[in-house]
Design an enzyme around this catalytic site. Structure first.
Site, PDB file in Angstrom:
ATOM      1  N   CYS A 289       0.874  -1.183   0.000  1.00 45.17           N
ATOM      2  CA  CYS A 289       0.000   0.000   0.000  1.00 45.17           C
ATOM      3  C   CYS A 289       0.908   1.229   0.000  1.00 45.17           C
ATOM      4  O   CYS A 289       2.140   1.118   0.136  1.00 45.17           O
ATOM      5  CB  CYS A 289      -0.846  -0.007   1.255  1.00 45.17           C
ATOM      6  SG  CYS A 289       0.181   0.015   2.746  1.00 45.17           S
TER       7      CYS A 289
ATOM      8  N   HIS B  79       5.282  -4.916   8.979  1.00 48.28           N
ATOM      9  CA  HIS B  79       5.249  -6.286   9.493  1.00 48.28           C
ATOM     10  C   HIS B  79       5.451  -7.299   8.368  1.00 48.28           C
ATOM     11  O   HIS B  79       4.506  -7.941   7.924  1.00 48.28           O
ATOM     12  CB  HIS B  79       3.929  -6.540  10.215  1.00 48.28           C
ATOM     13  CG  HIS B  79       3.856  -5.869  11.551  1.00 48.28           C
ATOM     14  ND1 HIS B  79       2.674  -5.507  12.148  1.00 48.28           N
ATOM     15  CD2 HIS B  79       4.839  -5.503  12.424  1.00 48.28           C
ATOM     16  CE1 HIS B  79       2.936  -4.949  13.322  1.00 48.28           C
ATOM     17  NE2 HIS B  79       4.239  -4.915  13.507  1.00 48.28           N
TER      18      HIS B  79
ATOM     19  N   CYS C 257       2.450   6.031   8.814  1.00 52.55           N
ATOM     20  CA  CYS C 257       1.565   6.211   7.656  1.00 52.55           C
ATOM     21  C   CYS C 257       0.631   7.410   7.900  1.00 52.55           C
ATOM     22  O   CYS C 257       0.042   7.525   8.985  1.00 52.55           O
ATOM     23  CB  CYS C 257       0.734   4.954   7.434  1.00 52.55           C
ATOM     24  SG  CYS C 257      -0.447   5.182   6.079  1.00 52.55           S
TER      25      CYS C 257
ATOM     26  N   GLU D 293       0.167  -0.213  16.497  1.00 57.85           N
ATOM     27  CA  GLU D 293      -0.627   0.946  16.064  1.00 57.85           C
ATOM     28  C   GLU D 293      -1.588   1.396  17.163  1.00 57.85           C
ATOM     29  O   GLU D 293      -1.752   2.589  17.428  1.00 57.85           O
ATOM     30  CB  GLU D 293      -1.411   0.605  14.793  1.00 57.85           C
ATOM     31  CG  GLU D 293      -2.196   1.807  14.284  1.00 57.85           C
ATOM     32  CD  GLU D 293      -3.149   1.466  13.155  1.00 57.85           C
ATOM     33  OE1 GLU D 293      -2.785   0.668  12.273  1.00 57.85           O
ATOM     34  OE2 GLU D 293      -4.271   2.016  13.164  1.00 57.85           O
TER      35      GLU D 293
ATOM     36  N   THR E 255      -6.358   0.773  11.719  1.00 55.24           N
ATOM     37  CA  THR E 255      -6.555   0.910  10.270  1.00 55.24           C
ATOM     38  C   THR E 255      -6.658  -0.428   9.531  1.00 55.24           C
ATOM     39  O   THR E 255      -7.062  -0.450   8.371  1.00 55.24           O
ATOM     40  CB  THR E 255      -5.376   1.679   9.644  1.00 55.24           C
ATOM     41  OG1 THR E 255      -4.167   0.990   9.984  1.00 55.24           O
ATOM     42  CG2 THR E 255      -5.320   3.116  10.122  1.00 55.24           C
TER      43      THR E 255
ATOM     44  N   CYS F 180      -8.321   1.604   6.619  1.00 54.35           N
ATOM     45  CA  CYS F 180      -7.791   2.351   5.472  1.00 54.35           C
ATOM     46  C   CYS F 180      -8.227   1.744   4.137  1.00 54.35           C
ATOM     47  O   CYS F 180      -8.685   0.595   4.076  1.00 54.35           O
ATOM     48  CB  CYS F 180      -6.278   2.441   5.557  1.00 54.35           C
ATOM     49  SG  CYS F 180      -5.476   0.932   5.063  1.00 54.35           S
TER      50      CYS F 180
ATOM     51  N   SER G 290      -1.368  -7.617  10.762  1.00 60.25           N
ATOM     52  CA  SER G 290      -2.809  -7.628  11.058  1.00 60.25           C
ATOM     53  C   SER G 290      -3.631  -7.736   9.780  1.00 60.25           C
ATOM     54  O   SER G 290      -4.535  -8.570   9.667  1.00 60.25           O
ATOM     55  CB  SER G 290      -3.170  -6.351  11.829  1.00 60.25           C
ATOM     56  OG  SER G 290      -4.556  -6.251  11.985  1.00 60.25           O
TER      57      SER G 290
ATOM     58  N   SER H  62       1.880  -5.282   3.363  1.00 61.04           N
ATOM     59  CA  SER H  62       3.316  -5.092   3.615  1.00 61.04           C
ATOM     60  C   SER H  62       4.169  -6.084   2.831  1.00 61.04           C
ATOM     61  O   SER H  62       5.344  -6.289   3.149  1.00 61.04           O
ATOM     62  CB  SER H  62       3.579  -5.224   5.116  1.00 61.04           C
ATOM     63  OG  SER H  62       2.920  -6.363   5.631  1.00 61.04           O
TER      64      SER H  62
END
Ligand code: SF4
Length: 329
Positions: free
Chosen positions: A23, A52, A107, A137, A175, A205, A234, A278
Site C-alpha cells: 500500500c 510487518h 503512515c 498501532e 486501520t 484504510c 494484522s 506489507s
C-alpha cells in the site's frame, strides 16, 4: 472476471486478487529507511519492524538497518526511523531526551487517526478504540490520549466497556481490521450506547478495505486461498479470515512459497492468491512459480479496484533533499 466456481472436471487454475501487496504507507516507510541509509550510511536504527514483513525486515537489516524495540536502545545522537504503525507521544519525548535524529515514517492514514483521538479527547469524549490488544498501532493511537481512550478488542469486549457519559462517546479504529468484524463490534457497542458517534471518516484504510473486497470476490470460487504475509501482519491475517468467511475451502497465511504444504494442494483445482499490504510482489511471484511448477499455469486476475494513491517521503527526508538542492553562497 467471470469465475464460475470450481468442479473436479475443471483444469487447475489460479485466481490472483487485485489489489494486493504494498500500500502507499508501506511503500513510503520502506523507501524512508532506504533513503536514510543512502543519505546517512549504516547503521540507521528503526524502532520496531518498519512494516510487518519478515522478508522486508531481513533485507533492510542486511543493508544496515538495526531494528530495536524502544528508542532508549538507540545510541545517543543516532538516527532512528519510526515505523509505519506510528508511535505514542512518549516515544517522541524519549527520542528528544536522547538527542536522536528522528525520521517519522508513520503512515499518514494512521496519523489521521491520531489527530482524531487528540481532537475528541480535547472535546472530552470517551473514545472507544476498536483494535487488537498489544498491536503497535493501537498503542500509538491510545498513547495520544490515554485518559480518554479505551480499547475494544472485538465484540466480546463490548460488555465490559464503561463510559462517563453515554451521550458523549465516539468509536475510532485501528486501520487494518476486518471491516465486517468491526461493524459487528460497533453494532454491539451501539446497542449499549445508542448515541455512539461514528468517526469523521473511515479509519480502516483504503488498502485494507480494497484487499478484503478483492479476496471476497474470488474466495467463493476457490478450494484454497493462499495469503502471502507475516504472522504479525494484522491486515494479512484478516485476509485469511475474510477468505474463509467468504467461502474458500481452506486458507493459509505463508511468508514464503517454501511454506506451502503439498498436502494443501491434494484434490485442489482453483487456488486463490493474494498478499497483505506489507508484502513485496516478488514473494507473490515466487508463489505463482511454485504453483506453475505443479501444473497451475493458468492465472486469472480478479480485480475489484485500481489504486493510485502515493504519499510523499517523511518531512525529514524531504527537507534534506531541499537543503541539498539549495545553491551554496
Ligand atoms: Fe497506511 Fe493502510 Fe498501509 Fe497501514 S495498511 S500503512 S494504514 S495505507
Amino acid at each position: 472476471m467471470t469465475a464460475t466456481g470450481s468442479n473436479p472436471t475443471q483444469a487447475k487454475r489460479v485466481l490472483l486478487a487485485a489489489p494486493r501487496g504494498y500500500c502507499a504507507g508501506v511503500d513510503r516507510a520502506v523507501l524512508a529507511v532506504e533513503k536514510a541509509l543512502e543519505a546517512h550510511g549504516a547503521p540507521v536504527y528503526v524502532r520496531k519492524e518498519i512494516v510487518h514483513n519478515r522478508h522486508v525486515v531481513q533485507s533492510l537489516a542486511e543493508r544496515g538497518a538495526v531494528f530495536v524495540d524502544e528508542a532508549d536502545e538507540v545510541p545517543e545522537g543516532a538516527i532512528v526511523v519510526f515505523s509505519a504503525h506510528g508511535v505514542a507521544p512518549v516515544v517522541h519525548q524519549t527520542a528528544a531526551e536522547r538527542g536522536l535524529r528522528t525520521i517519522d515514517a508513520t503512515c499518514p492514514l494512521v496519523t489521521k487517526v491520531h489527530h482524531e483521538a487528540k481532537r475528541f479527547a480535547k472535546e472530552d469524549y470517551d473514545i472507544l478504540l476498536v483494535g487488537h490488544n498489544g498491536h503497535e498501532e493501537v498503542e500509538g493511537t491510545a498513547g495520544e490520549a490515554p485518559n480518554h481512550v479505551q480499547l475494544v478488542d472485538g465484540p466480546d469486549d463490548v460488555a465490559s466497556v464503561q463510559v462517563r457519559d453515554p451521550e458523549k462517546v465516539i468509536w475510532l479504529s485501528q486501520t487494518t481490521l476486518s471491516v465486517d468484524e468491526t461493524m459487528e463490534t460497533v453494532r454491539q457497542l451501539r446497542k449499549r450506547f445508542p448515541r455512539l458517534q461514528d468517526p469523521p471518516s473511515d479509519d480502516i484504510c483504503y488498502a485494507t478495505q480494497n484487499r478484503q473486497v478483492a479476496v471476497k470476490a474470488m474466495a467463493q470460487h476457490c478450494d484454497l486461498v493462499l495469503v502471502v504475509g507475516s504472522r504479525n501482519s494484522s491486515n494479512s491475517k484478516r485476509l485469511v479470515e475474510v477468505a474463509l468467511s467468504a467461502g474458500a475451502g481452506a486458507s493459509y497465511l505463508i511468508d514464503f512459497a517454501t511454506e506451502i504444504d503439498q498436502v494443501w494442494l491434494d484434490g485442489t483445482r482453483t487456488i486463490g492468491v493474494t498478499s497483505g499490504a506489507s508484502v513485496p510482489e516478488l514473494l507473490v511471484r515466487d508463489v505463482l512459480a511454485f504453483l506453475a511448477e505443479r501444473g497451475w499455469n493458468d492465472v486469472e486476475e480478479v480485480s475489484t479496484a485500481e489504486e493510485t494513491l502515493t504519499f510523499s517521503l517523511p518531512r525529514e527526508l524531504r527537507q534534506r533533499r531541499v537543503a541539498r538542492s539549495q545553491p551554496t553562497a
